[in-house]
Design a protein around this motif. Structure first.
Motif, PDB file in Angstrom:
ATOM      1  N   GLU A 262     -10.338   8.817   4.573  1.00 13.17           N
ATOM      2  CA  GLU A 262     -11.369   9.580   3.861  1.00 13.17           C
ATOM      3  C   GLU A 262     -11.867   8.855   2.609  1.00 13.17           C
ATOM      4  OE1 GLU A 262      -9.694  13.372   3.061  1.00 13.17           O
ATOM      5  OE2 GLU A 262      -9.595  13.965   5.180  1.00 13.17           O
ATOM      6  N   GLY A 263     -11.345   7.676   2.349  1.00 17.57           N
ATOM      7  CA  GLY A 263     -11.798   6.902   1.192  1.00 17.57           C
ATOM      8  C   GLY A 263     -11.030   7.179  -0.070  1.00 17.57           C
ATOM      9  N   ASN A 264      -9.966   8.019   0.017  1.00 20.57           N
ATOM     10  CA  ASN A 264      -9.180   8.318  -1.181  1.00 20.57           C
ATOM     11  C   ASN A 264      -8.265   7.145  -1.518  1.00 20.57           C
ATOM     12  OD1 ASN A 264     -10.247  10.980  -1.360  1.00 20.57           O
ATOM     13  ND2 ASN A 264      -8.837  11.612   0.262  1.00 20.57           N
ATOM     14  N   VAL A 265      -8.038   6.949  -2.800  1.00 21.05           N
ATOM     15  CA  VAL A 265      -7.167   5.872  -3.247  1.00 21.05           C
ATOM     16  C   VAL A 265      -5.714   6.274  -3.041  1.00 21.05           C
ATOM     17  CG1 VAL A 265      -6.442   4.472  -5.215  1.00 21.05           C
ATOM     18  CG2 VAL A 265      -8.840   5.091  -4.962  1.00 21.05           C
TER      19      VAL A 265
ATOM     20  N   ILE B 231      -8.803  -5.894  -9.387  1.00 20.39           N
ATOM     21  CA  ILE B 231      -8.130  -4.627  -9.091  1.00 20.39           C
ATOM     22  C   ILE B 231      -8.236  -4.378  -7.594  1.00 20.39           C
ATOM     23  CG2 ILE B 231      -8.095  -2.190  -9.596  1.00 20.39           C
ATOM     24  CD1 ILE B 231      -8.320  -3.210 -12.347  1.00 20.39           C
ATOM     25  N   TYR B 232      -7.095  -4.358  -6.925  1.00 21.20           N
ATOM     26  CA  TYR B 232      -7.039  -4.084  -5.484  1.00 21.20           C
ATOM     27  C   TYR B 232      -6.599  -2.643  -5.275  1.00 21.20           C
ATOM     28  CZ  TYR B 232      -7.514  -9.083  -4.523  1.00 21.20           C
ATOM     29  OH  TYR B 232      -7.976 -10.368  -4.433  1.00 21.20           O
ATOM     30  N   SER B 233      -7.339  -1.928  -4.416  1.00 24.11           N
ATOM     31  CA  SER B 233      -7.007  -0.533  -4.132  1.00 24.11           C
ATOM     32  C   SER B 233      -6.927  -0.311  -2.618  1.00 24.11           C
ATOM     33  CB  SER B 233      -8.057   0.412  -4.740  1.00 24.11           C
ATOM     34  OG  SER B 233      -9.359   0.080  -4.289  1.00 24.11           O
ATOM     35  N   CYS B 234      -5.944   0.503  -2.195  1.00 23.19           N
ATOM     36  CA  CYS B 234      -5.727   0.823  -0.787  1.00 23.19           C
ATOM     37  C   CYS B 234      -6.250   2.243  -0.550  1.00 23.19           C
ATOM     38  CB  CYS B 234      -4.235   0.724  -0.465  1.00 23.19           C
ATOM     39  SG  CYS B 234      -3.838   1.146   1.234  1.00 23.19           S
TER      40      CYS B 234
ATOM     41  N   ARG C 128      -1.283   1.611   9.641  1.00 23.85           N
ATOM     42  CA  ARG C 128      -2.017   0.376   9.395  1.00 23.85           C
ATOM     43  C   ARG C 128      -3.479   0.514   9.793  1.00 23.85           C
ATOM     44  NH1 ARG C 128      -0.800  -5.411  12.423  1.00 23.85           N
ATOM     45  NH2 ARG C 128      -2.551  -6.551  11.492  1.00 23.85           N
ATOM     46  N   SER C 129      -3.768   1.254  10.867  1.00 27.10           N
ATOM     47  CA  SER C 129      -5.135   1.367  11.361  1.00 27.10           C
ATOM     48  C   SER C 129      -6.038   2.128  10.406  1.00 27.10           C
ATOM     49  CB  SER C 129      -5.153   2.043  12.735  1.00 27.10           C
ATOM     50  OG  SER C 129      -4.570   3.344  12.632  1.00 27.10           O
ATOM     51  N   LEU C 130      -5.427   2.898   9.512  1.00 19.38           N
ATOM     52  CA  LEU C 130      -6.248   3.696   8.600  1.00 19.38           C
ATOM     53  C   LEU C 130      -6.362   3.072   7.220  1.00 19.38           C
ATOM     54  CD1 LEU C 130      -4.990   7.290   9.495  1.00 19.38           C
ATOM     55  CD2 LEU C 130      -6.981   6.088  10.377  1.00 19.38           C
ATOM     56  N   ALA C 131      -5.661   1.994   6.998  1.00 23.06           N
ATOM     57  CA  ALA C 131      -5.663   1.387   5.669  1.00 23.06           C
ATOM     58  C   ALA C 131      -6.890   0.510   5.464  1.00 23.06           C
ATOM     59  CB  ALA C 131      -4.410   0.546   5.472  1.00 23.06           C
ATOM     60  N   GLU C 132      -7.455   0.603   4.273  1.00 20.79           N
ATOM     61  CA  GLU C 132      -8.581  -0.252   3.898  1.00 20.79           C
ATOM     62  C   GLU C 132      -8.388  -0.687   2.450  1.00 20.79           C
ATOM     63  OE1 GLU C 132     -13.446  -0.187   3.900  1.00 20.79           O
ATOM     64  OE2 GLU C 132     -12.361   1.563   3.176  1.00 20.79           O
ATOM     65  N   TRP C 133      -8.520  -1.967   2.237  1.00 14.85           N
ATOM     66  CA  TRP C 133      -8.373  -2.505   0.880  1.00 14.85           C
ATOM     67  C   TRP C 133      -9.747  -2.841   0.306  1.00 14.85           C
ATOM     68  CZ3 TRP C 133      -4.089  -3.034  -2.179  1.00 14.85           C
ATOM     69  CH2 TRP C 133      -2.849  -2.829  -1.573  1.00 14.85           C
TER      70      TRP C 133
ATOM     71  N   CYS D 107       0.843  -1.187   0.000  1.00 13.33           N
ATOM     72  CA  CYS D 107       0.000   0.000   0.000  1.00 13.33           C
ATOM     73  C   CYS D 107       0.885   1.245   0.000  1.00 13.33           C
ATOM     74  CB  CYS D 107      -0.921  -0.006   1.223  1.00 13.33           C
ATOM     75  SG  CYS D 107      -2.041   1.427   1.278  1.00 13.33           S
ATOM     76  N   SER D 108       1.322   1.726   1.194  1.00 10.91           N
ATOM     77  CA  SER D 108       2.206   2.880   1.304  1.00 10.91           C
ATOM     78  C   SER D 108       2.813   2.882   2.695  1.00 10.91           C
ATOM     79  CB  SER D 108       1.440   4.186   1.058  1.00 10.91           C
ATOM     80  OG  SER D 108       2.287   5.297   1.295  1.00 10.91           O
ATOM     81  N   SER D 109       4.112   3.118   2.779  1.00  6.80           N
ATOM     82  CA  SER D 109       4.786   3.113   4.075  1.00  6.80           C
ATOM     83  C   SER D 109       4.377   4.295   4.952  1.00  6.80           C
ATOM     84  CB  SER D 109       6.307   3.144   3.864  1.00  6.80           C
ATOM     85  OG  SER D 109       6.679   4.302   3.120  1.00  6.80           O
TER      86      SER D 109
END
Length: 393
Positions: free
Chosen positions: A102-105, A95-98, A58-63, A52-54
């Motif tokens: 706020e829901g931004n890719v 297609i997997y998106s992180c 982790r708590s804010l990441a959603e796939w 995803c992104s360093s």
């Protein structure tokens, strides 16, 4: 406004609503594809990690999968927000998106799943002295786009086997080096997960095998019930006027017999002179290199032929005249195996019955001869007894 106009307006409104509904369903059913999605390949039945992104906690990441479906469980998140898919299967492609809070890719990747290449099933054919064609087929489905590199090696030379873009699973060697004892053929399959090479050893002087002769024609000879003229053409794959001629083998047998008669010739016409009169025959032809390179071709399809038969009406107006005097080309037919077996059984039963009848006749004759001898002996004994009685008197 009349009732008819109101009804028509209502129908139009319903039609527009139905069209809008169909369009909305179609748009929602299409997968969501970000403009800047990376491409990643993974192996089936293995674990695959998507980054995803360093900088994203982790708590804010959603796939999400295909833009709207959350990845089930979200249990594979790493410290950097990466997602690990465990024991991948084909339906996990997409297609997997992180996304941030706020829901931004933040990042998107298009995942393809498959397998690394494995050895191929390779075979080669040489139908004349000038061309060798090799074919291959994967033993496993990799589910990924593959590229094939075909080369052959003899002595210290490595050359490319020519491939056509429209035929990715075959290649052609022009003017093969017949004088080399062994040539090594190498086919390498390449896909995003790896490579695999398959090597086979070829001996071109043994690989040569022409195609069967073509246009086999059978022609009864008028007035000759035991003769039949057979003709054919060179196979179209063998160059005309080639410096390497062919020779041919003809075989034929009466229907119901298992014994073939064979003849070898360098020509394309043979006159058979020992046909069984009035009996149908099966005929086949095969071709081979006259210099004995390689092997014989396959046999041509079996043809059914009938020698000339003298018909009672012999005028040209009679259809029977044309049937047995005009050249005929008989299409391949299936052999009447069951009928042939039935005739053979009947013949065997008839021979057995004949043998039994002969044995009975012989036994009856022997018994008759034996009885005849006994009668003669008895007559002689009676005659001698009577003569003796007369002498006593």
């Amino acid at each position: 406004m009349s009732a008819t106009s109101t009804h028509a307006c209502g129908l139009i409104a319903l039609a527009i609503l139905a069209i809008l509904t169909i369009l909305c369903v179609h748009v929602n059913s299409e997968p969501w594809i970000p403009e800047a999605a990376d491409v990643q390949y993974g192996s089936l039945d293995c674990n695959v990690t998507l980054a995803c992104s360093s900088s994203l906690p982790r708590s804010l990441a959603e796939w999400r999968l295909n833009g709207s479906t959350p990845v089930p469980g979200q249990t594979g998140l790493g410290l950097d927000g990466g997602l690990t898919l465990v024991n991948t299967t084909q339906h996990m492609e997409g297609i997997y998106s992180c996304h941030d809070e706020e829901g931004n890719v933040v990042h998107a990747v298009k995942l393809y799943l498959g397998r690394a290449p494995e050895p191929l099933n390779v075979s080669c054919r040489m139908v004349n002295h000038h061309v060798v064609r090799c074919f291959w087929k994967p033993l496993v489905n990799t589910y990924l786009p593959s590229k094939y590199i075909a080369t052959y090696r003899y002595d210290n030379h490595v050359k490319t086997c020519h491939q056509e873009p429209s035929k990715p699973n075959e290649c052609t060697i022009g003017n093969p080096p017949m004088w080399y004892h062994t040539v090594t053929m190498n086919i390498t399959e390449v896909n995003p997960l790896g490579t695999a090479s398959t090597r086979i050893q070829l001996q071109f002087h043994k690989l040569l095998r022409p195609d069967p002769p073509e246009a086999v024609t059978l022609e009864p000879v008028a007035g000759q019930p035991r003769k039949l003229r057979v003709s054919w053409r060179y196979p179209s794959s063998w160059p005309q006027g080639s410096a390497f001629p062919l020779h041919f083998q003809l075989r034929y047998r009466p229907v119901g017999s298992n014994i073939w008669s064979e003849r070898i010739t360098t020509g394309t016409t043979v006159m058979i002179t020992d046909m069984v009169s009035g009996h149908p025959h099966l005929i086949q032809v095969q071709a081979g290199d006259e210099l004995s390179f390689g092997s014989w071709s396959e046999w041509s399809p079996e043809l059914l032929a009938l020698p000339w038969i003298e018909a009672s009406p012999t005028t040209k107006e009679d259809p029977a005249y044309e049937l047995f005097t005009e050249p005929i080309t008989i299409e391949p037919t299936e052999l009447p195996v069951e009928k042939t077996k039935g005739v053979g059984v009947l013949v065997c039963l008839g021979l057995l019955a004949g043998v039994i009848l002969l044995m009975l006749c012989t036994l009856i004759i022997l018994l008759w001869v034996r009885q005849k001898r006994r009668d003669c002996m008895m007559k002689r004994e009676l005659a001698s007894m009577m003569s003796m009685q007369r002498v006593k008197i």
